[in-house]
Design a protein around this motif. Structure first.
Motif, short mmCIF file in Angstrom:
data_model
loop_
_atom_site.label_atom_id
_atom_site.label_comp_id
_atom_site.label_asym_id
_atom_site.label_seq_id
_atom_site.Cartn_x
_atom_site.Cartn_y
_atom_site.Cartn_z
N LYS A 1 -13.89 50.39 33.40
CA LYS A 1 -12.93 49.89 32.42
C LYS A 1 -12.67 48.40 32.64
CE LYS A 1 -8.92 51.27 29.91
NZ LYS A 1 -8.00 52.36 29.62
N ASN A 2 -12.62 47.99 33.90
CA ASN A 2 -12.41 46.58 34.18
C ASN A 2 -13.59 45.73 33.70
OD1 ASN A 2 -9.86 46.82 35.19
ND2 ASN A 2 -10.44 46.62 37.34
N TYR B 1 -4.31 48.15 42.06
CA TYR B 1 -4.24 49.60 42.29
C TYR B 1 -5.43 50.06 43.13
CZ TYR B 1 -4.40 54.62 41.24
OH TYR B 1 -4.45 55.99 41.35
N ARG C 1 -13.02 45.28 30.15
CA ARG C 1 -11.94 44.30 29.96
C ARG C 1 -12.47 42.88 30.09
NH1 ARG C 1 -8.06 48.05 33.46
NH2 ARG C 1 -6.79 48.93 31.77
N ASN D 1 -2.72 39.87 27.96
CA ASN D 1 -2.46 41.29 28.22
C ASN D 1 -3.64 41.95 28.93
OD1 ASN D 1 0.03 41.10 26.98
ND2 ASN D 1 -0.70 41.86 25.01
N THR D 2 -4.83 41.62 28.50
CA THR D 2 -6.03 42.22 29.11
C THR D 2 -6.20 41.74 30.55
OG1 THR D 2 -7.06 42.32 26.92
CG2 THR D 2 -8.53 42.55 28.82
N GLU D 3 -5.94 40.46 30.79
CA GLU D 3 -6.02 39.93 32.16
C GLU D 3 -4.98 40.60 33.06
OE1 GLU D 3 -5.65 35.72 31.52
OE2 GLU D 3 -7.83 35.45 31.53
N GLU D 4 -3.79 40.82 32.52
CA GLU D 4 -2.75 41.49 33.29
C GLU D 4 -3.16 42.92 33.64
OE1 GLU D 4 1.85 42.94 32.63
OE2 GLU D 4 1.22 41.06 31.70
N ASN D 5 -3.71 43.64 32.67
CA ASN D 5 -4.18 45.00 32.93
C ASN D 5 -5.31 45.02 33.95
OD1 ASN D 5 -2.35 46.07 31.11
ND2 ASN D 5 -3.81 46.09 29.42
N LEU D 6 -6.19 44.05 33.86
CA LEU D 6 -7.30 43.93 34.80
C LEU D 6 -6.78 43.71 36.22
CD1 LEU D 6 -10.43 43.50 35.26
CD2 LEU D 6 -9.98 41.10 34.83
N GLU E 1 -3.76 44.41 37.40
CA GLU E 1 -3.04 45.59 37.86
C GLU E 1 -4.00 46.68 38.33
OE1 GLU E 1 -0.36 46.80 34.76
OE2 GLU E 1 0.91 45.03 35.02
N ALA E 2 -5.08 46.85 37.61
CA ALA E 2 -6.07 47.87 37.99
C ALA E 2 -6.74 47.49 39.31
CB ALA E 2 -7.10 48.04 36.88
#
Length: 71
Positions: A50-51, A31, A54, A20-25, A27-28
């Motif tokens: 934030k990255n 972006y 992460r 989940n954290t890798e996915e958020n990273l 995506e950010a």
């Protein structure tokens, strides 16, 4: 009554946190790449910070998995 401490599936849960954290990273980062011209420097700095957190979290989760597996 307190629940017993069941650690049998901790490694599985930790791996889910990593995923989940890798996915958020990712995506950010995507972006940031797509909207670099449209976001403020404050927002960009906040996302980059934030990255970094992460990445540190992922390292911590990986270390915890090693501890759980006894390596």
């Amino acid at each position: 009554m307190a629940k017993p401490d069941n650690r049998e599936d901790n490694a599985v849960h930790l791996q889910q946190h990593i995923n989940n954290t890798e996915e958020n990273l990712q995506e950010a980062e995507q972006y940031l790449n797509e909207f670099a011209d449209e976001i403020s420097s404050n927002e960009q700095n906040a996302i980059e910070a934030k990255n970094e957190r992460r990445k540190e979290s992922i390292q911590s989760f990986e270390a915890e998995i090693q501890d759980e597996s006894g390596q």
